[in-house]
Motif scaffolding. Structure first.
Motif, PDB file in Angstrom:
ATOM      1  N   LEU A 136       0.829  -1.201   0.000  1.00  0.00           N
ATOM      2  CA  LEU A 136       0.000   0.000   0.000  1.00  0.00           C
ATOM      3  C   LEU A 136       0.866   1.254   0.000  1.00  0.00           C
ATOM      4  O   LEU A 136       0.636   2.186  -0.787  1.00  0.00           O
ATOM      5  N   VAL A 137       1.858   1.291   0.847  1.00  0.00           N
ATOM      6  CA  VAL A 137       2.748   2.456   0.940  1.00  0.00           C
ATOM      7  C   VAL A 137       3.432   2.701  -0.403  1.00  0.00           C
ATOM      8  O   VAL A 137       3.489   3.836  -0.884  1.00  0.00           O
ATOM      9  N   ALA A 138       3.929   1.641  -1.032  1.00  0.00           N
ATOM     10  CA  ALA A 138       4.610   1.780  -2.325  1.00  0.00           C
ATOM     11  C   ALA A 138       3.642   2.262  -3.405  1.00  0.00           C
ATOM     12  O   ALA A 138       3.977   3.157  -4.190  1.00  0.00           O
ATOM     13  N   LEU A 139       2.448   1.692  -3.450  1.00  0.00           N
ATOM     14  CA  LEU A 139       1.454   2.105  -4.445  1.00  0.00           C
ATOM     15  C   LEU A 139       1.069   3.571  -4.250  1.00  0.00           C
ATOM     16  O   LEU A 139       0.990   4.338  -5.216  1.00  0.00           O
ATOM     17  N   LEU A 140       0.832   3.960  -3.024  1.00  0.00           N
ATOM     18  CA  LEU A 140       0.485   5.357  -2.741  1.00  0.00           C
ATOM     19  C   LEU A 140       1.577   6.310  -3.221  1.00  0.00           C
ATOM     20  O   LEU A 140       1.301   7.330  -3.847  1.00  0.00           O
ATOM     21  N   ARG A 141       2.806   5.956  -2.916  1.00  0.00           N
ATOM     22  CA  ARG A 141       3.919   6.835  -3.264  1.00  0.00           C
ATOM     23  C   ARG A 141       4.138   6.888  -4.777  1.00  0.00           C
ATOM     24  O   ARG A 141       4.290   7.964  -5.363  1.00  0.00           O
ATOM     25  N   GLU A 142       4.142   5.718  -5.422  1.00  0.00           N
ATOM     26  CA  GLU A 142       4.507   5.647  -6.836  1.00  0.00           C
ATOM     27  C   GLU A 142       3.390   6.117  -7.765  1.00  0.00           C
ATOM     28  O   GLU A 142       3.651   6.824  -8.732  1.00  0.00           O
ATOM     29  N   LYS A 143       2.162   5.723  -7.492  1.00  0.00           N
ATOM     30  CA  LYS A 143       1.070   6.033  -8.415  1.00  0.00           C
ATOM     31  C   LYS A 143       0.257   7.246  -7.988  1.00  0.00           C
ATOM     32  O   LYS A 143      -0.214   8.005  -8.836  1.00  0.00           O
ATOM     33  N   TYR A 144       0.081   7.443  -6.706  1.00  0.00           N
ATOM     34  CA  TYR A 144      -0.825   8.479  -6.216  1.00  0.00           C
ATOM     35  C   TYR A 144      -0.110   9.678  -5.585  1.00  0.00           C
ATOM     36  O   TYR A 144      -0.766  10.604  -5.110  1.00  0.00           O
ATOM     37  N   GLU A 145       1.229   9.644  -5.557  1.00  0.00           N
ATOM     38  CA  GLU A 145       2.020  10.737  -4.992  1.00  0.00           C
ATOM     39  C   GLU A 145       1.507  11.156  -3.611  1.00  0.00           C
ATOM     40  O   GLU A 145       1.323  12.332  -3.309  1.00  0.00           O
ATOM     41  N   THR A 146       1.271  10.148  -2.805  1.00  0.00           N
ATOM     42  CA  THR A 146       0.722  10.338  -1.464  1.00  0.00           C
ATOM     43  C   THR A 146       1.558   9.511  -0.497  1.00  0.00           C
ATOM     44  O   THR A 146       1.972   8.403  -0.821  1.00  0.00           O
ATOM     45  N   SER A 147       1.798  10.040   0.686  1.00  0.00           N
ATOM     46  CA  SER A 147       2.638   9.335   1.652  1.00  0.00           C
ATOM     47  C   SER A 147       1.890   9.053   2.941  1.00  0.00           C
ATOM     48  O   SER A 147       1.162   9.914   3.450  1.00  0.00           O
ATOM     49  N   VAL A 148       2.082   7.859   3.439  1.00  0.00           N
ATOM     50  CA  VAL A 148       1.732   7.471   4.797  1.00  0.00           C
ATOM     51  C   VAL A 148       2.993   6.828   5.361  1.00  0.00           C
ATOM     52  O   VAL A 148       3.912   6.494   4.616  1.00  0.00           O
ATOM     53  N   VAL A 149       3.051   6.655   6.654  1.00  0.00           N
ATOM     54  CA  VAL A 149       4.236   6.067   7.275  1.00  0.00           C
ATOM     55  C   VAL A 149       3.987   4.576   7.466  1.00  0.00           C
ATOM     56  O   VAL A 149       2.982   4.184   8.070  1.00  0.00           O
ATOM     57  N   PRO A 150       4.878   3.732   6.953  1.00  0.00           N
ATOM     58  CA  PRO A 150       4.696   2.294   7.116  1.00  0.00           C
ATOM     59  C   PRO A 150       4.760   1.873   8.583  1.00  0.00           C
ATOM     60  O   PRO A 150       5.608   2.355   9.337  1.00  0.00           O
ATOM     61  N   GLY A 151       3.877   0.969   8.966  1.00  0.00           N
ATOM     62  CA  GLY A 151       3.869   0.463  10.329  1.00  0.00           C
ATOM     63  C   GLY A 151       5.104  -0.321  10.690  1.00  0.00           C
ATOM     64  O   GLY A 151       5.405  -0.504  11.875  1.00  0.00           O
ATOM     65  N   SER A 152       5.857  -0.776   9.678  1.00  0.00           N
ATOM     66  CA  SER A 152       7.086  -1.519   9.962  1.00  0.00           C
ATOM     67  C   SER A 152       8.083  -0.668  10.758  1.00  0.00           C
ATOM     68  O   SER A 152       8.894  -1.209  11.509  1.00  0.00           O
ATOM     69  N   PHE A 153       7.999   0.663  10.633  1.00  0.00           N
ATOM     70  CA  PHE A 153       8.861   1.530  11.435  1.00  0.00           C
ATOM     71  C   PHE A 153       8.554   1.398  12.924  1.00  0.00           C
ATOM     72  O   PHE A 153       9.365   1.778  13.763  1.00  0.00           O
ATOM     73  N   PHE A 154       7.371   0.907  13.252  1.00  0.00           N
ATOM     74  CA  PHE A 154       6.922   0.802  14.638  1.00  0.00           C
ATOM     75  C   PHE A 154       6.771  -0.656  15.071  1.00  0.00           C
ATOM     76  O   PHE A 154       6.152  -0.938  16.088  1.00  0.00           O
ATOM     77  N   GLY A 155       7.298  -1.577  14.258  1.00  0.00           N
ATOM     78  CA  GLY A 155       7.205  -2.996  14.569  1.00  0.00           C
ATOM     79  C   GLY A 155       5.824  -3.578  14.331  1.00  0.00           C
ATOM     80  O   GLY A 155       5.498  -4.628  14.876  1.00  0.00           O
ATOM     81  N   MET A 156       4.997  -2.915  13.528  1.00  0.00           N
ATOM     82  CA  MET A 156       3.638  -3.385  13.241  1.00  0.00           C
ATOM     83  C   MET A 156       3.403  -3.280  11.728  1.00  0.00           C
ATOM     84  O   MET A 156       2.764  -2.352  11.253  1.00  0.00           O
TER      85      MET A 156
ATOM     86  N   GLY B 209      -5.951  13.572   0.133  1.00  0.00           N
ATOM     87  CA  GLY B 209      -5.072  12.443   0.425  1.00  0.00           C
ATOM     88  C   GLY B 209      -5.846  11.194   0.797  1.00  0.00           C
ATOM     89  O   GLY B 209      -5.500  10.082   0.374  1.00  0.00           O
ATOM     90  N   LEU B 210      -6.918  11.352   1.566  1.00  0.00           N
ATOM     91  CA  LEU B 210      -7.740  10.192   1.930  1.00  0.00           C
ATOM     92  C   LEU B 210      -8.469   9.632   0.713  1.00  0.00           C
ATOM     93  O   LEU B 210      -8.649   8.419   0.597  1.00  0.00           O
ATOM     94  N   GLU B 211      -8.856  10.503  -0.199  1.00  0.00           N
ATOM     95  CA  GLU B 211      -9.500  10.032  -1.431  1.00  0.00           C
ATOM     96  C   GLU B 211      -8.508   9.184  -2.232  1.00  0.00           C
ATOM     97  O   GLU B 211      -8.851   8.109  -2.734  1.00  0.00           O
ATOM     98  N   ARG B 212      -7.248   9.615  -2.320  1.00  0.00           N
ATOM     99  CA  ARG B 212      -6.219   8.832  -3.018  1.00  0.00           C
ATOM    100  C   ARG B 212      -5.924   7.540  -2.261  1.00  0.00           C
ATOM    101  O   ARG B 212      -5.730   6.489  -2.878  1.00  0.00           O
ATOM    102  N   LEU B 213      -5.914   7.599  -0.935  1.00  0.00           N
ATOM    103  CA  LEU B 213      -5.729   6.395  -0.135  1.00  0.00           C
ATOM    104  C   LEU B 213      -6.849   5.407  -0.432  1.00  0.00           C
ATOM    105  O   LEU B 213      -6.605   4.209  -0.605  1.00  0.00           O
ATOM    106  N   GLY B 214      -8.082   5.882  -0.498  1.00  0.00           N
ATOM    107  CA  GLY B 214      -9.208   5.009  -0.816  1.00  0.00           C
ATOM    108  C   GLY B 214      -9.061   4.351  -2.180  1.00  0.00           C
ATOM    109  O   GLY B 214      -9.340   3.162  -2.343  1.00  0.00           O
ATOM    110  N   ARG B 215      -8.614   5.121  -3.166  1.00  0.00           N
ATOM    111  CA  ARG B 215      -8.411   4.550  -4.503  1.00  0.00           C
ATOM    112  C   ARG B 215      -7.324   3.481  -4.480  1.00  0.00           C
ATOM    113  O   ARG B 215      -7.449   2.435  -5.115  1.00  0.00           O
ATOM    114  N   ALA B 216      -6.256   3.730  -3.744  1.00  0.00           N
ATOM    115  CA  ALA B 216      -5.185   2.743  -3.644  1.00  0.00           C
ATOM    116  C   ALA B 216      -5.661   1.481  -2.913  1.00  0.00           C
ATOM    117  O   ALA B 216      -5.355   0.361  -3.350  1.00  0.00           O
TER     118      ALA B 216
END
Length: 164
Positions: free
Chosen positions: A112-132, A150-157
């Motif tokens: 999800l993080v990769a798709l958001l960044r590459e296709k939708y130019e939107t960023s969220v923080v991966p939970g792996s940074f927090f062990g989740m 941003g939430l609309e793009r997140l929904g599309r992703a």
């Protein structure tokens, strides 16, 4: 609460003053002093202008708090409305704070993080940074119009991942 408790906070997220980088710690006095010395040692030379701005912010906390509330309260409603519309996420009602940490019911948050960044130019923080790794973090401290977009793009992703 005793020697085993340490509380930290800052002007950064809750008050929307990340450029100032002013924080504090509440702890047993000897521990607080040790933490202060470590921060002094490892943080390098602080920006004096930022230190002065933090003093101004602390002197005007009522106005700073009101500004933060004016941004965060409507953004929480926007976020909660979005999360309620998604059956592919697990989440808690967001009543306080500046970030949410939803969990994907299935699939990879990394995808999800990769798709958001590459296709939708939107960023969220991966939970792996927090062990989740099945979670991701969404910040709501900015402009409400940008949050909605941003939430609309997140929904599309999320919809796109569901179809794959």
């Amino acid at each position: 609460l005793g020697a085993t408790f340490v509380v930290t906070s800052s002007l950064t997220k809750v008050y929307g003053l990340s450029g100032i980088r002013c924080g504090w710690v509440l702890a047993e006095p000897a521990l607080a002093e040790r933490i202060w010395r470590l921060v002094d040692l490892f943080y390098g030379i602080p920006a004096h202008a930022a230190e002065l701005l933090s003093v101004v912010a602390l002197e005007h906390m009522e106005a700073v708090t009101a500004r933060a509330r004016a941004i965060l309260e409507p953004n929480r409603r926007i976020l909660n409305d979005f999360l309620r519309s998604r059956d592919d996420l697990e989440w808690l009602e967001h009543d306080h704070g500046t970030v949410a940490f939803p969990r994907l019911r299935s699939g990879s948050a990394e995808r999800l993080v990769a798709l958001l960044r590459e296709k939708y130019e939107t960023s969220v923080v991966p939970g792996s940074f927090f062990g989740m790794p099945e979670h991701f973090r969404i910040g709501i401290g900015g402009d409400g119009v940008e949050l909605e977009a941003g939430l609309e793009r997140l929904g599309r992703a999320l919809d796109e991942l569901r179809c794959t």
